[in-house]
Motif scaffolding. Structure first.
Motif, PDB file in Angstrom:
ATOM      1  N   PRO A   1       0.791  -1.229   0.000  1.00 60.11           N
ATOM      2  CA  PRO A   1       0.000   0.000   0.000  1.00 60.11           C
ATOM      3  C   PRO A   1       0.826   1.283   0.000  1.00 60.11           C
ATOM      4  CG  PRO A   1      -0.305  -1.226   2.048  1.00 60.11           C
ATOM      5  CD  PRO A   1       0.574  -2.039   1.186  1.00 60.11           C
ATOM      6  N   ASP A   2       2.071   1.194   0.471  1.00 64.50           N
ATOM      7  CA  ASP A   2       2.922   2.394   0.503  1.00 64.50           C
ATOM      8  C   ASP A   2       4.378   1.973   0.630  1.00 64.50           C
ATOM      9  OD1 ASP A   2       3.840   2.380   3.407  1.00 64.50           O
ATOM     10  OD2 ASP A   2       1.666   2.418   3.691  1.00 64.50           O
ATOM     11  N   SER A   3       5.282   2.948   0.554  1.00 59.88           N
ATOM     12  CA  SER A   3       6.717   2.676   0.666  1.00 59.88           C
ATOM     13  C   SER A   3       7.304   3.296   1.926  1.00 59.88           C
ATOM     14  CB  SER A   3       7.445   3.192  -0.580  1.00 59.88           C
ATOM     15  OG  SER A   3       7.253   4.585  -0.701  1.00 59.88           O
ATOM     16  N   LEU A   4       6.471   3.650   2.895  1.00 60.06           N
ATOM     17  CA  LEU A   4       6.945   4.312   4.105  1.00 60.06           C
ATOM     18  C   LEU A   4       6.741   3.489   5.377  1.00 60.06           C
ATOM     19  CD1 LEU A   4       5.544   7.889   3.359  1.00 60.06           C
ATOM     20  CD2 LEU A   4       7.878   7.047   2.998  1.00 60.06           C
ATOM     21  N   ASN A   5       5.627   2.808   5.482  1.00 59.70           N
ATOM     22  CA  ASN A   5       5.284   2.102   6.708  1.00 59.70           C
ATOM     23  C   ASN A   5       5.888   0.710   6.756  1.00 59.70           C
ATOM     24  OD1 ASN A   5       3.554   4.076   8.046  1.00 59.70           O
ATOM     25  ND2 ASN A   5       2.218   3.774   6.272  1.00 59.70           N
ATOM     26  N   ALA A   6       6.057   0.212   7.989  1.00 56.90           N
ATOM     27  CA  ALA A   6       6.603  -1.132   8.200  1.00 56.90           C
ATOM     28  C   ALA A   6       5.466  -2.150   8.243  1.00 56.90           C
ATOM     29  CB  ALA A   6       7.398  -1.173   9.493  1.00 56.90           C
ATOM     30  N   TYR A   7       5.761  -3.334   7.724  1.00 60.28           N
ATOM     31  CA  TYR A   7       4.789  -4.421   7.659  1.00 60.28           C
ATOM     32  C   TYR A   7       5.434  -5.719   8.139  1.00 60.28           C
ATOM     33  CZ  TYR A   7       2.119  -1.150   4.903  1.00 60.28           C
ATOM     34  OH  TYR A   7       1.432  -0.037   4.495  1.00 60.28           O
ATOM     35  N   ASN A   8       4.610  -6.608   8.640  1.00 61.04           N
ATOM     36  CA  ASN A   8       5.027  -7.965   8.965  1.00 61.04           C
ATOM     37  C   ASN A   8       4.481  -8.895   7.893  1.00 61.04           C
ATOM     38  OD1 ASN A   8       6.253  -7.174  11.409  1.00 61.04           O
ATOM     39  ND2 ASN A   8       4.313  -7.305  12.487  1.00 61.04           N
ATOM     40  N   VAL A   9       5.344  -9.777   7.412  1.00 62.70           N
ATOM     41  CA  VAL A   9       4.952 -10.726   6.370  1.00 62.70           C
ATOM     42  C   VAL A   9       4.984 -12.121   6.980  1.00 62.70           C
ATOM     43  CG1 VAL A   9       5.430 -11.589   4.047  1.00 62.70           C
ATOM     44  CG2 VAL A   9       5.997  -9.213   4.636  1.00 62.70           C
ATOM     45  N   PHE A  10       3.901 -12.867   6.786  1.00 60.95           N
ATOM     46  CA  PHE A  10       3.766 -14.198   7.339  1.00 60.95           C
ATOM     47  C   PHE A  10       3.598 -15.221   6.222  1.00 60.95           C
ATOM     48  CE2 PHE A  10       2.087 -11.257  10.454  1.00 60.95           C
ATOM     49  CZ  PHE A  10       2.678 -11.682  11.636  1.00 60.95           C
ATOM     50  N   ILE A  11       4.109 -16.411   6.469  1.00 63.21           N
ATOM     51  CA  ILE A  11       3.821 -17.566   5.628  1.00 63.21           C
ATOM     52  C   ILE A  11       2.778 -18.374   6.388  1.00 63.21           C
ATOM     53  CG2 ILE A  11       4.731 -19.694   4.640  1.00 63.21           C
ATOM     54  CD1 ILE A  11       7.437 -18.216   4.420  1.00 63.21           C
ATOM     55  N   ASN A  12       1.685 -18.669   5.733  1.00 61.05           N
ATOM     56  CA  ASN A  12       0.590 -19.411   6.353  1.00 61.05           C
ATOM     57  C   ASN A  12       0.527 -20.803   5.739  1.00 61.05           C
ATOM     58  OD1 ASN A  12      -0.301 -17.072   7.848  1.00 61.05           O
ATOM     59  ND2 ASN A  12      -1.041 -16.288   5.911  1.00 61.05           N
ATOM     60  N   LEU A  13       0.553 -21.799   6.592  1.00 63.68           N
ATOM     61  CA  LEU A  13       0.539 -23.191   6.134  1.00 63.68           C
ATOM     62  C   LEU A  13      -0.595 -23.953   6.776  1.00 63.68           C
ATOM     63  CD1 LEU A  13       4.260 -24.250   6.561  1.00 63.68           C
ATOM     64  CD2 LEU A  13       3.087 -23.915   4.421  1.00 63.68           C
ATOM     65  N   ARG A  14      -1.187 -24.833   6.007  1.00 61.24           N
ATOM     66  CA  ARG A  14      -2.132 -25.798   6.555  1.00 61.24           C
ATOM     67  C   ARG A  14      -1.550 -27.182   6.279  1.00 61.24           C
ATOM     68  NH1 ARG A  14      -6.669 -22.558   3.742  1.00 61.24           N
ATOM     69  NH2 ARG A  14      -7.201 -21.037   5.350  1.00 61.24           N
TER      70      ARG A  14
ATOM     71  N   LYS B   1       9.052 -12.087   7.451  1.00 65.37           N
ATOM     72  CA  LYS B   1       9.784 -10.819   7.580  1.00 65.37           C
ATOM     73  C   LYS B   1       9.060  -9.958   8.607  1.00 65.37           C
ATOM     74  CE  LYS B   1      12.730 -11.121   4.007  1.00 65.37           C
ATOM     75  NZ  LYS B   1      14.160 -11.172   4.189  1.00 65.37           N
ATOM     76  N   GLU B   2       9.832  -9.364   9.498  1.00 60.99           N
ATOM     77  CA  GLU B   2       9.251  -8.523  10.538  1.00 60.99           C
ATOM     78  C   GLU B   2       9.688  -7.074  10.324  1.00 60.99           C
ATOM     79  OE1 GLU B   2       8.720  -8.761  15.385  1.00 60.99           O
ATOM     80  OE2 GLU B   2      10.307  -9.894  14.426  1.00 60.99           O
ATOM     81  N   ASN B   3       8.731  -6.176  10.441  1.00 57.79           N
ATOM     82  CA  ASN B   3       8.981  -4.730  10.306  1.00 57.79           C
ATOM     83  C   ASN B   3       9.714  -4.385   9.010  1.00 57.79           C
ATOM     84  OD1 ASN B   3       7.769  -3.997  12.788  1.00 57.79           O
ATOM     85  ND2 ASN B   3       9.602  -4.728  13.852  1.00 57.79           N
ATOM     86  N   VAL B   4       9.240  -4.934   7.915  1.00 54.82           N
ATOM     87  CA  VAL B   4       9.855  -4.682   6.613  1.00 54.82           C
ATOM     88  C   VAL B   4       9.149  -3.499   5.948  1.00 54.82           C
ATOM     89  CG1 VAL B   4       8.412  -6.340   5.363  1.00 54.82           C
ATOM     90  CG2 VAL B   4      10.604  -5.730   4.446  1.00 54.82           C
ATOM     91  N   VAL B   5       9.961  -2.647   5.344  1.00 49.89           N
ATOM     92  CA  VAL B   5       9.445  -1.533   4.550  1.00 49.89           C
ATOM     93  C   VAL B   5       9.683  -1.899   3.092  1.00 49.89           C
ATOM     94  CG1 VAL B   5       9.713   0.915   3.995  1.00 49.89           C
ATOM     95  CG2 VAL B   5       9.888   0.147   6.373  1.00 49.89           C
ATOM     96  N   PHE B   6       8.662  -1.773   2.272  1.00 49.33           N
ATOM     97  CA  PHE B   6       8.801  -2.047   0.847  1.00 49.33           C
ATOM     98  C   PHE B   6       9.205  -0.728   0.181  1.00 49.33           C
ATOM     99  CE2 PHE B   6       5.719  -5.165   2.427  1.00 49.33           C
ATOM    100  CZ  PHE B   6       6.377  -6.332   2.043  1.00 49.33           C
ATOM    101  N   PRO B   7      10.495  -0.532  -0.109  1.00 52.38           N
ATOM    102  CA  PRO B   7      11.007   0.782  -0.488  1.00 52.38           C
ATOM    103  C   PRO B   7      10.612   1.255  -1.884  1.00 52.38           C
ATOM    104  CG  PRO B   7      12.743  -0.846  -0.655  1.00 52.38           C
ATOM    105  CD  PRO B   7      11.549  -1.541  -0.077  1.00 52.38           C
ATOM    106  N   THR B   8      10.273   0.330  -2.753  1.00 57.51           N
ATOM    107  CA  THR B   8       9.956   0.675  -4.132  1.00 57.51           C
ATOM    108  C   THR B   8       8.496   0.340  -4.401  1.00 57.51           C
ATOM    109  OG1 THR B   8      12.213   0.044  -4.745  1.00 57.51           O
ATOM    110  CG2 THR B   8      10.623   0.273  -6.537  1.00 57.51           C
ATOM    111  N   MET B   9       7.769   1.278  -4.942  1.00 58.41           N
ATOM    112  CA  MET B   9       6.385   0.986  -5.304  1.00 58.41           C
ATOM    113  C   MET B   9       6.369   0.132  -6.569  1.00 58.41           C
ATOM    114  SD  MET B   9       4.504   2.010  -2.924  1.00 58.41           S
ATOM    115  CE  MET B   9       2.936   1.611  -3.676  1.00 58.41           C
ATOM    116  N   GLY B  10       5.431  -0.773  -6.640  1.00 59.09           N
ATOM    117  CA  GLY B  10       5.313  -1.671  -7.783  1.00 59.09           C
ATOM    118  C   GLY B  10       4.915  -3.051  -7.308  1.00 59.09           C
ATOM    119  N   THR B  11       5.016  -4.018  -8.199  1.00 60.62           N
ATOM    120  CA  THR B  11       4.593  -5.385  -7.912  1.00 60.62           C
ATOM    121  C   THR B  11       5.757  -6.198  -7.361  1.00 60.62           C
ATOM    122  OG1 THR B  11       2.939  -5.273  -9.662  1.00 60.62           O
ATOM    123  CG2 THR B  11       3.570  -7.461  -8.904  1.00 60.62           C
ATOM    124  N   TYR B  12       5.534  -6.802  -6.206  1.00 62.25           N
ATOM    125  CA  TYR B  12       6.491  -7.699  -5.569  1.00 62.25           C
ATOM    126  C   TYR B  12       6.022  -9.129  -5.784  1.00 62.25           C
ATOM    127  CZ  TYR B  12       8.650  -3.810  -3.048  1.00 62.25           C
ATOM    128  OH  TYR B  12       9.319  -2.653  -2.725  1.00 62.25           O
TER     129      TYR B  12
END
Length: 162
Positions: free
Chosen positions: A47-60, A115-126
């Motif tokens: 959603p933005d390139s400024l805020n920090a996010y947590n990324v989780f892998i979800n498994l069943r 990933k914990e507290n990751v900032v996505f520095p470049t806008m676009g598709t990851y």
């Protein structure tokens, strides 16, 4: 009829409100078994390139999963062509064999930090590509067909830290 409809909307609202920090989430089913070298891909636009996010892998996983741990290779591809590759190990069962994760049936759901507290520095598709890296003890070649993983997904949430 109207009471049931209102009740249904109320339940949907409550479930959606339970995780108001979520900005992205997706699951993909693993049909039968997860083949060696078979990557499960997810693409997203942060959603933005400024805020920090947590990324989780979800498994069943179900009772057919034959190991107490799980090794994954995860590649995070940035819009600018940069790739970050991680080899991760997760505990899937307690020493007594009891499955970790949530769920009342034979399927357990695990929410694993990637990933914990990751900032996505470049806008676009990851892109996040996940593959298993399981091997049996004493065997150099990987497990060709991993059973017991039923679904894999990722979720991205706003970090509580600023």
């Amino acid at each position: 009829m109207y009471k049931r409809l209102i009740s249904l909307f109320l339940i949907i609202f409550i479930v959606a409100a339970c995780n108001s920090n979520a900005v992205y989430g997706e699951y993909k089913a693993i049909k039968g078994s997860w083949g060696k070298g078979e990557k499960v891909d997810f693409t997203f636009v942060p959603p933005d390139s400024l805020n920090a996010y947590n990324v989780f892998i979800n498994l069943r996983n179900d009772e057919k999963y034959p190991f107490s741990n799980l090794f994954l290779i995860v590649n995070l591809d940035f819009p600018n062509g940069k790739t970050v590759s991680d080899t991760l190990e997760y505990e899937m069962a307690k020493p007594n064999g009891e499955w970790l994760g949530k769920g009342f049936s034979s399927v357990k759901e695990n929410k694993l930090f990637y990933k914990e507290n990751v900032v996505f520095p470049t806008m676009g598709t990851y892109r996040i590509a996940i593959e298993h890296a399981m091997r049996k003890n004493g065997n150099v070649s990987g497990v060709p067909s991993l059973k017991g993983i039923t679904d894999i997904g990722i979720s991205i949430e706003k970090s509580a830290e600023k």
